[in-house]
Design a protein around this motif. Structure first.
Motif, PDB file in Angstrom:
ATOM      1  N   ALA A  82      -9.418  30.758 -31.863  1.00 46.22           N
ATOM      2  CA  ALA A  82      -9.764  32.099 -32.340  1.00 46.22           C
ATOM      3  C   ALA A  82      -9.987  32.120 -33.857  1.00 46.22           C
ATOM      4  CB  ALA A  82      -8.667  33.089 -31.964  1.00 46.22           C
ATOM      5  N   ARG A  83      -9.373  31.173 -34.572  1.00 40.03           N
ATOM      6  CA  ARG A  83      -9.466  31.147 -36.032  1.00 40.03           C
ATOM      7  C   ARG A  83     -10.542  30.194 -36.553  1.00 40.03           C
ATOM      8  NH1 ARG A  83      -3.490  31.313 -38.667  1.00 40.03           N
ATOM      9  NH2 ARG A  83      -4.824  31.388 -40.521  1.00 40.03           N
ATOM     10  N   LYS A  84     -11.267  29.575 -35.656  1.00 38.12           N
ATOM     11  CA  LYS A  84     -12.341  28.685 -36.076  1.00 38.12           C
ATOM     12  C   LYS A  84     -13.509  29.493 -36.638  1.00 38.12           C
ATOM     13  CE  LYS A  84     -11.548  24.748 -32.964  1.00 38.12           C
ATOM     14  NZ  LYS A  84     -12.109  23.957 -31.830  1.00 38.12           N
ATOM     15  N   PRO A  85     -14.306  28.894 -37.516  1.00 36.30           N
ATOM     16  CA  PRO A  85     -15.506  29.589 -38.013  1.00 36.30           C
ATOM     17  C   PRO A  85     -16.415  29.988 -36.852  1.00 36.30           C
ATOM     18  CG  PRO A  85     -15.064  27.618 -39.315  1.00 36.30           C
ATOM     19  CD  PRO A  85     -14.124  27.578 -38.151  1.00 36.30           C
ATOM     20  N   PRO A  86     -17.145  31.086 -36.984  1.00 35.75           N
ATOM     21  CA  PRO A  86     -17.979  31.566 -35.872  1.00 35.75           C
ATOM     22  C   PRO A  86     -19.129  30.638 -35.506  1.00 35.75           C
ATOM     23  CG  PRO A  86     -18.388  32.840 -37.868  1.00 35.75           C
ATOM     24  CD  PRO A  86     -17.191  31.990 -38.139  1.00 35.75           C
ATOM     25  N   PHE A  87     -19.528  29.764 -36.455  1.00 35.61           N
ATOM     26  CA  PHE A  87     -20.628  28.845 -36.196  1.00 35.61           C
ATOM     27  C   PHE A  87     -20.249  27.447 -36.663  1.00 35.61           C
ATOM     28  CE2 PHE A  87     -22.540  33.024 -37.066  1.00 35.61           C
ATOM     29  CZ  PHE A  87     -23.262  33.226 -35.894  1.00 35.61           C
ATOM     30  N   THR A  88     -20.897  26.452 -36.096  1.00 37.62           N
ATOM     31  CA  THR A  88     -20.734  25.085 -36.591  1.00 37.62           C
ATOM     32  C   THR A  88     -21.539  24.924 -37.866  1.00 37.62           C
ATOM     33  OG1 THR A  88     -22.648  24.217 -35.374  1.00 37.62           O
ATOM     34  CG2 THR A  88     -20.521  24.265 -34.204  1.00 37.62           C
ATOM     35  N   HIS A  89     -21.285  23.844 -38.599  1.00 36.27           N
ATOM     36  CA  HIS A  89     -22.020  23.611 -39.843  1.00 36.27           C
ATOM     37  C   HIS A  89     -23.515  23.446 -39.556  1.00 36.27           C
ATOM     38  CE1 HIS A  89     -21.788  21.589 -44.074  1.00 36.27           C
ATOM     39  NE2 HIS A  89     -22.743  22.494 -43.996  1.00 36.27           N
ATOM     40  N   ALA A  90     -23.844  22.757 -38.458  1.00 38.22           N
ATOM     41  CA  ALA A  90     -25.256  22.591 -38.093  1.00 38.22           C
ATOM     42  C   ALA A  90     -25.907  23.941 -37.803  1.00 38.22           C
ATOM     43  CB  ALA A  90     -25.380  21.671 -36.886  1.00 38.22           C
ATOM     44  N   ASP A  91     -25.163  24.845 -37.134  1.00 42.43           N
ATOM     45  CA  ASP A  91     -25.673  26.193 -36.858  1.00 42.43           C
ATOM     46  C   ASP A  91     -25.909  26.961 -38.150  1.00 42.43           C
ATOM     47  OD1 ASP A  91     -25.593  25.737 -34.131  1.00 42.43           O
ATOM     48  OD2 ASP A  91     -23.586  26.600 -33.883  1.00 42.43           O
ATOM     49  N   TYR A  92     -24.942  26.854 -39.086  1.00 40.20           N
ATOM     50  CA  TYR A  92     -25.094  27.534 -40.368  1.00 40.20           C
ATOM     51  C   TYR A  92     -26.340  27.041 -41.107  1.00 40.20           C
ATOM     52  CZ  TYR A  92     -20.575  29.980 -40.528  1.00 40.20           C
ATOM     53  OH  TYR A  92     -19.527  30.840 -40.302  1.00 40.20           O
ATOM     54  N   THR A  93     -26.575  25.737 -41.038  1.00 35.69           N
ATOM     55  CA  THR A  93     -27.746  25.172 -41.712  1.00 35.69           C
ATOM     56  C   THR A  93     -29.039  25.740 -41.129  1.00 35.69           C
ATOM     57  OG1 THR A  93     -26.524  23.121 -42.150  1.00 35.69           O
ATOM     58  CG2 THR A  93     -28.929  23.027 -42.313  1.00 35.69           C
ATOM     59  N   ASP A  94     -29.104  25.829 -39.804  1.00 36.85           N
ATOM     60  CA  ASP A  94     -30.291  26.400 -39.152  1.00 36.85           C
ATOM     61  C   ASP A  94     -30.460  27.871 -39.513  1.00 36.85           C
ATOM     62  OD1 ASP A  94     -30.775  23.965 -37.951  1.00 36.85           O
ATOM     63  OD2 ASP A  94     -29.777  24.494 -36.067  1.00 36.85           O
ATOM     64  N   ARG A  95     -29.350  28.613 -39.558  1.00 37.04           N
ATOM     65  CA  ARG A  95     -29.410  30.033 -39.910  1.00 37.04           C
ATOM     66  C   ARG A  95     -29.909  30.214 -41.350  1.00 37.04           C
ATOM     67  NH1 ARG A  95     -26.576  33.968 -37.138  1.00 37.04           N
ATOM     68  NH2 ARG A  95     -25.965  34.917 -39.117  1.00 37.04           N
ATOM     69  N   PHE A  96     -29.477  29.330 -42.244  1.00 37.89           N
ATOM     70  CA  PHE A  96     -29.889  29.453 -43.642  1.00 37.89           C
ATOM     71  C   PHE A  96     -31.394  29.238 -43.781  1.00 37.89           C
ATOM     72  CE2 PHE A  96     -30.577  27.825 -47.954  1.00 37.89           C
ATOM     73  CZ  PHE A  96     -29.941  28.812 -48.701  1.00 37.89           C
ATOM     74  N   ARG A  97     -31.912  28.240 -43.086  1.00 36.05           N
ATOM     75  CA  ARG A  97     -33.358  28.004 -43.138  1.00 36.05           C
ATOM     76  C   ARG A  97     -34.125  29.232 -42.651  1.00 36.05           C
ATOM     77  NH1 ARG A  97     -32.168  22.833 -40.527  1.00 36.05           N
ATOM     78  NH2 ARG A  97     -32.037  21.171 -42.075  1.00 36.05           N
ATOM     79  N   GLU A  98     -33.631  29.840 -41.576  1.00 39.18           N
ATOM     80  CA  GLU A  98     -34.281  31.036 -41.046  1.00 39.18           C
ATOM     81  C   GLU A  98     -34.151  32.203 -42.019  1.00 39.18           C
ATOM     82  OE1 GLU A  98     -34.145  33.891 -37.024  1.00 39.18           O
ATOM     83  OE2 GLU A  98     -33.011  31.989 -37.086  1.00 39.18           O
ATOM     84  N   PHE A  99     -32.985  32.286 -42.688  1.00 38.96           N
ATOM     85  CA  PHE A  99     -32.731  33.387 -43.612  1.00 38.96           C
ATOM     86  C   PHE A  99     -33.695  33.337 -44.796  1.00 38.96           C
ATOM     87  CE2 PHE A  99     -30.614  35.507 -47.123  1.00 38.96           C
ATOM     88  CZ  PHE A  99     -30.110  36.657 -46.542  1.00 38.96           C
ATOM     89  N   VAL A 100     -33.881  32.159 -45.403  1.00 39.92           N
ATOM     90  CA  VAL A 100     -34.749  32.073 -46.586  1.00 39.92           C
ATOM     91  C   VAL A 100     -36.221  32.253 -46.234  1.00 39.92           C
ATOM     92  CG1 VAL A 100     -33.149  30.616 -47.882  1.00 39.92           C
ATOM     93  CG2 VAL A 100     -34.851  29.553 -46.407  1.00 39.92           C
ATOM     94  N   SER A 101     -36.555  32.124 -44.950  1.00 40.43           N
ATOM     95  CA  SER A 101     -37.953  32.333 -44.538  1.00 40.43           C
ATOM     96  C   SER A 101     -38.263  33.812 -44.326  1.00 40.43           C
ATOM     97  CB  SER A 101     -38.238  31.558 -43.243  1.00 40.43           C
ATOM     98  OG  SER A 101     -37.520  32.104 -42.151  1.00 40.43           O
ATOM     99  N   LEU A 102     -37.213  34.661 -44.313  1.00 41.23           N
ATOM    100  CA  LEU A 102     -37.420  36.097 -44.104  1.00 41.23           C
ATOM    101  C   LEU A 102     -38.014  36.752 -45.347  1.00 41.23           C
ATOM    102  CD1 LEU A 102     -33.994  37.031 -42.424  1.00 41.23           C
ATOM    103  CD2 LEU A 102     -36.215  36.871 -41.269  1.00 41.23           C
ATOM    104  N   PRO A 103     -38.764  37.831 -45.166  1.00 38.75           N
ATOM    105  CA  PRO A 103     -39.208  38.614 -46.326  1.00 38.75           C
ATOM    106  C   PRO A 103     -37.980  39.146 -47.075  1.00 38.75           C
ATOM    107  CG  PRO A 103     -40.382  39.279 -44.341  1.00 38.75           C
ATOM    108  CD  PRO A 103     -39.276  38.390 -43.890  1.00 38.75           C
ATOM    109  N   LEU A 104     -38.143  39.393 -48.363  1.00 37.54           N
ATOM    110  CA  LEU A 104     -37.017  39.802 -49.194  1.00 37.54           C
ATOM    111  C   LEU A 104     -36.352  41.079 -48.680  1.00 37.54           C
ATOM    112  CD1 LEU A 104     -35.509  38.944 -51.747  1.00 37.54           C
ATOM    113  CD2 LEU A 104     -37.050  40.407 -53.073  1.00 37.54           C
ATOM    114  N   ASP A 105     -37.125  42.003 -48.131  1.00 41.21           N
ATOM    115  CA  ASP A 105     -36.556  43.273 -47.676  1.00 41.21           C
ATOM    116  C   ASP A 105     -35.797  43.140 -46.353  1.00 41.21           C
ATOM    117  OD1 ASP A 105     -38.706  42.800 -46.051  1.00 41.21           O
ATOM    118  OD2 ASP A 105     -39.631  44.781 -46.290  1.00 41.21           O
ATOM    119  N   GLN A 106     -35.811  41.953 -45.733  1.00 35.54           N
ATOM    120  CA  GLN A 106     -35.074  41.738 -44.495  1.00 35.54           C
ATOM    121  C   GLN A 106     -33.848  40.833 -44.686  1.00 35.54           C
ATOM    122  OE1 GLN A 106     -37.359  40.673 -41.015  1.00 35.54           O
ATOM    123  NE2 GLN A 106     -39.110  41.945 -41.620  1.00 35.54           N
TER     124      GLN A 106
END
Length: 486
Positions: A82-106
């Motif tokens: 229950a106390r583990k991070p919600p995502f694995t490090h690999a998941d976080y890396t994929d999310r970050f790539r998707e995040f920086v590809s978003l328009p600034l207003d999103q």
């Protein structure tokens, strides 16, 4: 091998090379402590969290000889999951790539959950406070300014270096020829190394951040960040991050590596030193050196009053006069004078004579001591050293045959220097086991005899704050009729 650290009747027992596996809590393998009872001349050992000294943060407690039920083991496992991070490090890396590809207003950041939000997360966090103003790539390169600093002084307090101290450290290390920096608990330093590389205004340096704050895995790839507990040398996530750590230590093509660490000031020195020694051993083995005494170049940032404990663990270290300051600490600021100066210093095994402190800040070179010292740290001909630890000018006491703080006076009754209003005759503490003033508990000649006398019952409540509740429960069972836990 066992090493002990005294504190409130609790000894830390670090068992190196032992086949015995310590139980784990959410922060990795626990540490073994020993509770010493002076009155009953007995002791008992227990396991508690390595990183948290406050039970509110981690309530793990287990007697060394306790048989844990299957139900309790299952409950522990559920709590850890229950106390583990919600995502694995690999998941976080994929999310970050998707995040920086978003328009600034999103681009949105949840302030409550401290997580970068993708459009699919918006509904789940709709009632939370969020940040959506100009989350640019520039801001993402400085996550220490985006994340709220952790504030628990006993486990993971994050006092972030001021840019002044960061740039001094990086300039110093660059001039000494280091091109790789292992950042253990120094996210701001890791951040500025990457920024300087992007700007191209300094020699390119590589860095690897190892920190217990998993939130940084949102911003850094698996080759840039390892989720790590410096109190037990534990890598979260298995063998992969440990492999990244070992690969980074390799000095290929002349890339010298140095470790810079800034542990929580409430952390115990011996477990930290044990972890840093393991890092140094790993470095030495990877270099293939035949010198078993060689140490990895290290800079340990800690308050000056821990000097005796650090030098006990690393005799090769020297404390430098440079005062480290922090952005988010009310007291540890640059430019203050007297007793208000920052007490945080650099402890290092690098040659002190080669570390040039900024002369524009008043530091000067002492030819006799062969190191830079603060402006008020005057050389004492009697002690043959620049004695000041806190930045003030110290004075020599002929009776004590050493230099002391300027506000201290020699007390003939106590036979030592102290503050004028000190409790005369009450300043000495002795052995917790036999009461002698000639030695401490860890060096008590009667320590082993006391252990042989002890019956199979446990002592009174351990003073380790992470174990008080469990200790009370265990003591009530063992002493229900004869003792009352206070």
């Amino acid at each position: 091998m066992k090493m002990y650290e005294d504190g409130y009747g609790i000894d830390i027992v670090l068992q190196q090379g032992s086949d015995k596996i310590a139980p784990s809590c959410p922060h990795g393998p626990t540490l073994l402590f020993e509770k010493v009872n002076k009155v009953e001349e007995k002791s008992r050992r227990f396991y508690a969290c390595s990183a948290c000294r406050d039970r509110k943060d981690c309530n793990f407690f287990q007697w060394e000889d306790e048989k844990v039920s299957e139900a309790k083991l299952k409950a522990r496992e559920e709590e850890y999951n229950a106390r583990k991070p919600p995502f694995t490090h690999a998941d976080y890396t994929d999310r970050f790539r998707e995040f920086v590809s978003l328009p600034l207003d999103q681009r949105r950041f949840c302030v409550d959950c401290q997580i970068l939000l993708l459009p699919k997360d918006w509904d789940e966090h709709s009632k939370h406070a969020s940040l959506s103003d100009d989350i640019t790539v520039g801001r993402l390169r400085r996550p220490s300014l985006l994340l709220c600093p952790l504030e628990n002084k006993k486990s993971n307090a994050q006092y972030l270096f001021a840019d002044r101290s960061c740039h001094f450290l990086l300039d110093m290390l660059s001039k000494l020829g280091f091109r790789k920096v292992l950042c253990v608990g120094t996210p701001r330093l890791h951040e500025l190394i990457k920024l300087r590389n992007v700007k191209g205004k300094a020699e390119v340096m590589r860095s690897l951040l190892m920190d217990i704050d998993f939130r940084y895995s949102q911003f850094y790839g698996q080759d840039e960040f390892c989720h790590y507990n410096m109190f037990n040398h534990h890598f979260f996530g298995g063998n992969e991050p440990a492999g990244v750590f070992r690969d980074f230590l390799r000095e290929e093509e002349g890339s010298k590596v140095v470790m810079v660490t800034d542990p929580p000031f409430g952390g115990l020195v011996k477990p930290l030193a044990n972890s840093f020694r393991q890092i140094s051993d790993a470095w030495r083995n990877l270099q293939g050196t035949v010198d078993s005494q060689s140490e990895m170049p290290m800079v340990w940032i800690f308050p000056y009053f821990f000097e005796p404990r650090i030098l006990e663990c690393f005799p090769s270290f020297t404390m430098l006069d440079y005062q480290v300051d922090y952005d988010n600490h009310a007291l540890y600021k640059h430019g203050k004078t007297g007793r208000k100066q920052s007490p945080v210093r650099l402890f290092t095994n690098l040659p002190a004579r080669e570390i040039v402190l900024p002369e524009e800040e008043g530091y000067r070179f002492c030819a006799t001591c062969e190191r830079y010292v603060s402006a008020e740290n005057k050389h004492c001909s009697e002690c043959n050293t620049c004695p000041s630890k806190d930045g003030r000018k110290w004075k020599h006491c002929a009776d004590c045959r050493k230099c002391v703080k300027p506000t201290w006076q020699h007390c003939n009754s106590c036979g030592r220097c102290a503050l004028p209003d000190h409790p005369c005759g009450q300043g000495q503490t002795g052995c917790f086991n036999c009461g002698s003033l000639q030695h401490k508990h860890r060096a008590c000649p009667g320590k082993d005899k006391a252990k042989l006398k002890q019956p199979g019952r446990g002592p009174s409540q351990p003073a380790h704050s992470a174990s008080r509740g469990a200790a009370k429960k265990g003591n009530r069972k063992a002493h229900r009729k004869k003792h009352r836990v206070k």
